[in-house]
Enzyme design. Structure first.
Site, PDB file in Angstrom:
ATOM      1  N   SER A 194      36.667 -30.259 -29.973  1.00 24.71           N
ATOM      2  CA  SER A 194      35.775 -29.372 -31.190  1.00 24.71           C
ATOM      3  C   SER A 194      35.446 -30.561 -32.007  1.00 24.71           C
ATOM      4  CB  SER A 194      36.493 -28.753 -31.802  1.00 24.71           C
ATOM      5  OG  SER A 194      36.046 -28.234 -33.108  1.00 24.71           O
ATOM      6  N   GLY A 195      34.139 -30.898 -32.377  1.00 24.61           N
ATOM      7  CA  GLY A 195      33.766 -31.829 -33.356  1.00 24.61           C
ATOM      8  C   GLY A 195      34.328 -31.189 -34.749  1.00 24.61           C
ATOM      9  N   LEU A 196      34.451 -29.846 -35.256  1.00 27.42           N
ATOM     10  CA  LEU A 196      34.986 -29.327 -36.295  1.00 27.42           C
ATOM     11  C   LEU A 196      36.386 -29.849 -36.482  1.00 27.42           C
ATOM     12  CD1 LEU A 196      34.787 -27.279 -38.999  1.00 27.42           C
ATOM     13  CD2 LEU A 196      35.331 -25.664 -37.377  1.00 27.42           C
ATOM     14  N   ASP A 204      32.395 -31.858 -40.991  1.00 27.69           N
ATOM     15  CA  ASP A 204      31.730 -31.790 -39.755  1.00 27.69           C
ATOM     16  C   ASP A 204      30.122 -32.005 -39.904  1.00 27.69           C
ATOM     17  OD1 ASP A 204      31.165 -31.159 -37.084  1.00 27.69           O
ATOM     18  OD2 ASP A 204      31.389 -28.917 -37.397  1.00 27.69           O
ATOM     19  N   ASP A 231      32.456 -31.651 -27.632  1.00 23.82           N
ATOM     20  CA  ASP A 231      31.504 -31.213 -28.511  1.00 23.82           C
ATOM     21  C   ASP A 231      30.937 -32.517 -28.893  1.00 23.82           C
ATOM     22  OD1 ASP A 231      29.925 -30.369 -30.670  1.00 23.82           O
ATOM     23  OD2 ASP A 231      31.703 -29.470 -31.706  1.00 23.82           O
ATOM     24  N   ASP A 237      28.088 -32.796 -30.624  1.00 22.56           N
ATOM     25  CA  ASP A 237      27.056 -32.634 -31.704  1.00 22.56           C
ATOM     26  C   ASP A 237      25.873 -33.014 -31.183  1.00 22.56           C
ATOM     27  OD1 ASP A 237      29.197 -31.987 -33.340  1.00 22.56           O
ATOM     28  OD2 ASP A 237      29.291 -34.140 -34.256  1.00 22.56           O
ATOM     29  N   GLU A 294      23.919 -30.481 -28.934  1.00 21.94           N
ATOM     30  CA  GLU A 294      23.249 -29.208 -29.519  1.00 21.94           C
ATOM     31  C   GLU A 294      21.834 -29.783 -30.049  1.00 21.94           C
ATOM     32  OE1 GLU A 294      26.497 -28.830 -32.169  1.00 21.94           O
ATOM     33  OE2 GLU A 294      25.301 -29.217 -33.700  1.00 21.94           O
ATOM     34  N   LYS A 334      24.461 -33.785 -38.354  1.00 18.97           N
ATOM     35  CA  LYS A 334      24.455 -32.161 -38.227  1.00 18.97           C
ATOM     36  C   LYS A 334      25.219 -31.640 -39.159  1.00 18.97           C
ATOM     37  CE  LYS A 334      27.523 -30.410 -36.545  1.00 18.97           C
ATOM     38  NZ  LYS A 334      27.900 -29.475 -35.098  1.00 18.97           N
ATOM     39  N   ASN A 389      27.924 -27.796 -39.582  1.00 14.94           N
ATOM     40  CA  ASN A 389      28.325 -26.784 -38.734  1.00 14.94           C
ATOM     41  C   ASN A 389      27.312 -25.712 -38.908  1.00 14.94           C
ATOM     42  OD1 ASN A 389      30.288 -24.355 -38.666  1.00 14.94           O
ATOM     43  ND2 ASN A 389      31.430 -26.059 -37.511  1.00 14.94           N
ATOM     44  N   SER A 390      27.501 -25.239 -37.558  1.00 15.23           N
ATOM     45  CA  SER A 390      26.494 -23.799 -37.536  1.00 15.23           C
ATOM     46  C   SER A 390      26.728 -22.604 -38.697  1.00 15.23           C
ATOM     47  CB  SER A 390      26.725 -23.324 -36.365  1.00 15.23           C
ATOM     48  OG  SER A 390      26.261 -24.327 -35.332  1.00 15.23           O
ATOM     49  N   ARG A 445      23.511 -26.773 -25.671  1.00 14.84           N
ATOM     50  CA  ARG A 445      23.658 -25.869 -26.885  1.00 14.84           C
ATOM     51  C   ARG A 445      22.445 -25.260 -27.508  1.00 14.84           C
ATOM     52  NH1 ARG A 445      28.542 -26.401 -31.236  1.00 14.84           N
ATOM     53  NH2 ARG A 445      27.688 -25.159 -32.845  1.00 14.84           N
ATOM     54  N   HIS A 458      25.141 -19.892 -28.903  1.00 12.57           N
ATOM     55  CA  HIS A 458      25.691 -19.667 -30.125  1.00 12.57           C
ATOM     56  C   HIS A 458      25.196 -18.582 -30.906  1.00 12.57           C
ATOM     57  CE1 HIS A 458      29.371 -20.603 -32.316  1.00 12.57           C
ATOM     58  NE2 HIS A 458      29.160 -21.733 -33.003  1.00 12.57           N
TER      59      HIS A 458
HETATM   60  C1  SPV Z   1      33.035 -26.924 -33.016  1.00 10.03           C
HETATM   61  O1  SPV Z   1      34.035 -26.387 -32.590  1.00 10.03           O
HETATM   62  O2  SPV Z   1      32.936 -27.934 -33.449  1.00 10.03           O
HETATM   63  C2  SPV Z   1      31.790 -26.224 -32.705  1.00 10.03           C
HETATM   64  C3  SPV Z   1      31.791 -24.675 -32.511  1.00 10.03           C
HETATM   65  O3  SPV Z   1      30.685 -26.831 -32.609  1.00 10.03           O
HETATM   66  S1  SPV Z   1      31.251 -24.099 -34.097  1.00 10.03           S
HETATM   67  O4  SPV Z   1      32.264 -24.725 -35.159  1.00 10.03           O
HETATM   68  O5  SPV Z   1      31.269 -22.905 -34.063  1.00 10.03           O
HETATM   69  O6  SPV Z   1      30.016 -24.686 -34.374  1.00 10.03           O
HETATM   70 MG    MG Z   2      30.883 -28.613 -33.342  1.00 12.64          MG
END
Ligand code: SPV
Ligand code: MG
Length: 295
Positions: free
Chosen positions: A46-48, A58, A85, A87, A114, A120, A122-123, A159, A190
């Site tokens: 996971s990027g986060l 993130d 991930d 990004d 994505e 980027k 975080n969504s 994504r 997502h």
């Molecule tokens: C991550 O785990 O970094 C993701 C999922 O990209 S989210 O945080 O939901 O965007």
């Molecule tokens: Mg991410």
């Protein structure tokens, strides 16, 4: 039989299988090993979570090479296939090509990119305000990535952020179809809603054109059986180990600070021996007997 499949093949197998599969988040070598021991078949890098364990945001504050270095520790600590991930791919089509080659060299089984802009965000942080990538430009990134892989089973997951950005179901479906035609091996759709409705609507319209991957962080109360019935390929539990680590570290730090003793925490945290075991200290001791006593 499973163990004889490469990590690349095992991730691809998970994506295309008819079973609902699960990827568990990991963010360093220790968490990658813990995911393997828990019995999961694959890892979401996971990027986060990787950002968070570095103590940064993130927003691509950690460089892509710092991410790749982290992945190397994860791949060494666990033989599971890892889906990075990635990004936005850390730049344009050319950065994606180089990323794919570096990931393959480290045994990373696939990357998810994505359709947003670098750097980027975080969504879940103002997702509706985030600009999406141009569709053609993003298709070029997917195609460039696919053309540059030398492992036949390396996977690129595209994504779609259209639902996050509030562009609607039709836009999401159009983008997903374009990404599929550009060569994506799977689509990650997502959503930031607390109910799965838009994901299920997407899955219905998508009708199995390519494997679908979802991240139910916000619609976490949805029973997993609903995803199985909707024909989802893979569920990502995206950030739960870094969150578990944060809660646990906060509680233990607070307890030790306030009580000025270790006596209250010793029995509720991993023993030092358990840490040694997770590091595979026994293997080192065995190697010492072989190599230090060699005459
Ligand atoms: C991550 O785990 O970094 C993701 C999922 O990209 S989210 O945080 O939901 O965007
Ligand atoms: Mg991410």
């Amino acid at each position: 039989a499973i163990a004889s499949r490469s990590r690349f093949e095992r991730l691809r197998d998970m994506l295309v299988s008819d079973e609902l599969e699960f990827l568990m988040e990991a963010h360093n070598g220790l968490s990658a090993r813990i995911v393997r021991e828990a019995g999961f078949n694959g890892i979401w890098a996971s990027g986060l979570a990787i950002s968070a364990q570095f103590g940064v945001r993130d927003n691509n504050e950690a460089s892509w090479t710092q991410v790749v270095d982290t992945l190397e520790f994860m791949a060494d600590a666990s033989d599971l296939p890892i889906l990075l991930d990635g990004d936005t791919g850390y730049g344009n089509f050319n950065n994606v090509r180089r990323l794919v080659r570096k990931l393959e060299q480290r045994g990373i089984a696939g990357v998810c990119i994505e359709d947003k802009q670098f750097p980027k965000t975080n969504s879940f942080i103002g997702g509706e305000r985030q600009p999406l990538a141009d569709v053609d430009e993003f298709c070029g990134k997917i195609k460039a990535g696919k053309d540059s892989q030398s492992e036949a089973s390396f996977s690129i997951v595209a994504r779609v952020e259209a639902l996050i950005a509030g562009w609607g179901l039709d836009e999401a479906l159009e983008r997903a179809e374009a990404y599929r035609q550009a060569g994506a091996d799977a689509i990650l759709i997502h959503s930031k809603l607390s109910r799965p409705d838009e994901i299920l609507a997407f899955a219905r319209e998508w009708a199995g054109r390519a494997p679908l991957v979802i991240v139910p962080t916000k619609y976490y109360s949805t029973p997993t059986e609903v995803f199985r019935k909707a024909g989802i390929s893979t569920v990502i539990w995206a950030n739960h180990l870094v969150r578990a680590a944060a809660s646990s570290m906060q509680a233990v730090a607070k307890e030790i600070r306030e009580s000025e003793t270790l006596v209250n925490v010793e029995d509720r945290i991993a023993s030092v021996e358990e840490i040694f075991r997770l590091q595979d200290a026994d293997e080192y001791a065995a190697a010492e007997r072989v190599y230090l006593s060699a005459s």
